[in-house]
Design a protein around this motif. Sequence first.
Motif, mmCIF file in Angstrom:
data_model
loop_
_atom_site.group_PDB
_atom_site.id
_atom_site.type_symbol
_atom_site.label_atom_id
_atom_site.label_comp_id
_atom_site.label_asym_id
_atom_site.label_seq_id
_atom_site.Cartn_x
_atom_site.Cartn_y
_atom_site.Cartn_z
ATOM 1 N N GLU A 1 0.857 -1.182 0.000
ATOM 2 C CA GLU A 1 0.000 0.000 0.000
ATOM 3 C C GLU A 1 0.895 1.234 0.000
ATOM 4 N N CYS B 1 -3.113 -0.803 -2.748
ATOM 5 C CA CYS B 1 -3.936 0.374 -2.468
ATOM 6 C C CYS B 1 -3.117 1.643 -2.617
ATOM 7 N N ASP C 1 -3.138 5.503 -1.295
ATOM 8 C CA ASP C 1 -3.706 6.388 -0.274
ATOM 9 C C ASP C 1 -3.712 7.820 -0.782
ATOM 10 N N ASN D 1 -7.497 -0.178 -5.891
ATOM 11 C CA ASN D 1 -8.135 0.354 -4.688
ATOM 12 C C ASN D 1 -7.540 1.699 -4.324
ATOM 13 N N ARG E 1 -7.707 4.560 -1.202
ATOM 14 C CA ARG E 1 -8.186 4.970 0.114
ATOM 15 C C ARG E 1 -8.591 6.438 0.065
ATOM 16 N N GLU F 1 -12.172 5.665 4.208
ATOM 17 C CA GLU F 1 -11.555 5.093 5.399
ATOM 18 C C GLU F 1 -12.472 5.243 6.612
ATOM 19 N N LEU G 1 -13.490 1.514 3.524
ATOM 20 C CA LEU G 1 -12.209 0.851 3.755
ATOM 21 C C LEU G 1 -11.960 0.893 5.268
ATOM 22 N N ASP H 1 -10.549 0.788 8.951
ATOM 23 C CA ASP H 1 -9.291 0.892 9.684
ATOM 24 C C ASP H 1 -9.508 0.140 10.993
ATOM 25 N N GLN I 1 -7.064 -1.503 6.362
ATOM 26 C CA GLN I 1 -5.855 -0.967 6.985
ATOM 27 C C GLN I 1 -5.753 -1.592 8.371
#
Length: 334
Positions: A40, A74, A76, A112, A114, A141, A171, A173, A258
């Motif tokens: 990621e 992923c 971010d 993906n 985030r 997230e 997503l 966490d 995550q």
Amino acid sequence: MSKIQRGVSLYSFQEEMFLGQMSVEDCVAYAASIGAKGIEILPEQNMPTFPDISDAEVERWKEMMERHGTHFTCYDMFLDTKLRKGELLSDEEQVASIERDLRLCHRFGIKNMRILIFVRPDILEKCVPLAEELDIHMGVEVHAPWHLEHAWILRTIDVADRLKTKHLGILPDMGIFMKHYPPAFRARFERQGARPEITQFIVDQHEQKIMCEYTIYEVAVKMGGNKAEIAMAETLRHAPYANPKRLKDYAPYFRHIQAKFYEMNEDCTDPSLAYEDVIPELVKCGWEGTLSSEYEGNRWIQDVMEVDSREQVRRQHVMFDRLIAKAEAELENA
């Protein structure tokens, strides 16, 4: 056989990268060495020329992934809603920023992305057509103090349902599954002057899942808490314990997790976050995606010891392997 995969967010190695002790490639190589093949990335942190990424830079990253037998999981994204001395970005500028990230995400071949939790659902709705065109899932997230059934999160799910799109969702966490108060937090506050009897009260309140505002009031007003004690009580605002059994209801909306953690014990168990409850639920509902390590314990110990993010991440992946295998066996024998 579960289809859950293991990976690492490069954010896990922030301490060593900041101090110049590890390069990005060192992080990727280490992840590969412990079988965490999913990477990621945080382009704004990991790529000095962001957002102007050349084709040569994209190819360099892809070659590095191939060299280490890893793959991207992923991207971010970050959204600066304020520019130019506090002036707010317009809706159109916010959409343009996210679409820029979607296009860069696509150039890396990542499926993906985030999305930071504060991005409004109506802004994301405007980005869905491009996400669908590029086949990228935008996952908002779900970060503490929000949780899976928070009204803000449900607004995004409502948009996804209304549009009948598979390219907008959430997503999670894992910080939302804080079953026990982290020992590393408590120790840090005690080093800052919090009295053990007060810290024990705060830990007990969290264990009983007392509403955080009551505990803060008790510590600050009734107990005459000092600065460290009040600060510790205030961390309870970001220490929710969501119900792991509800994961199955939201599994269709997320493809990536995550896997936050603050510390791992020597026996490769997490003293705070409820992975022993979460992973069986993921296995039972047949979730397919990546558990991506996100180590954030460095800031709680760096005043007294050298941070070893690698060992912490390694222990978490030993735990992942153990819990996934156990959950698979229990499901097979059920």
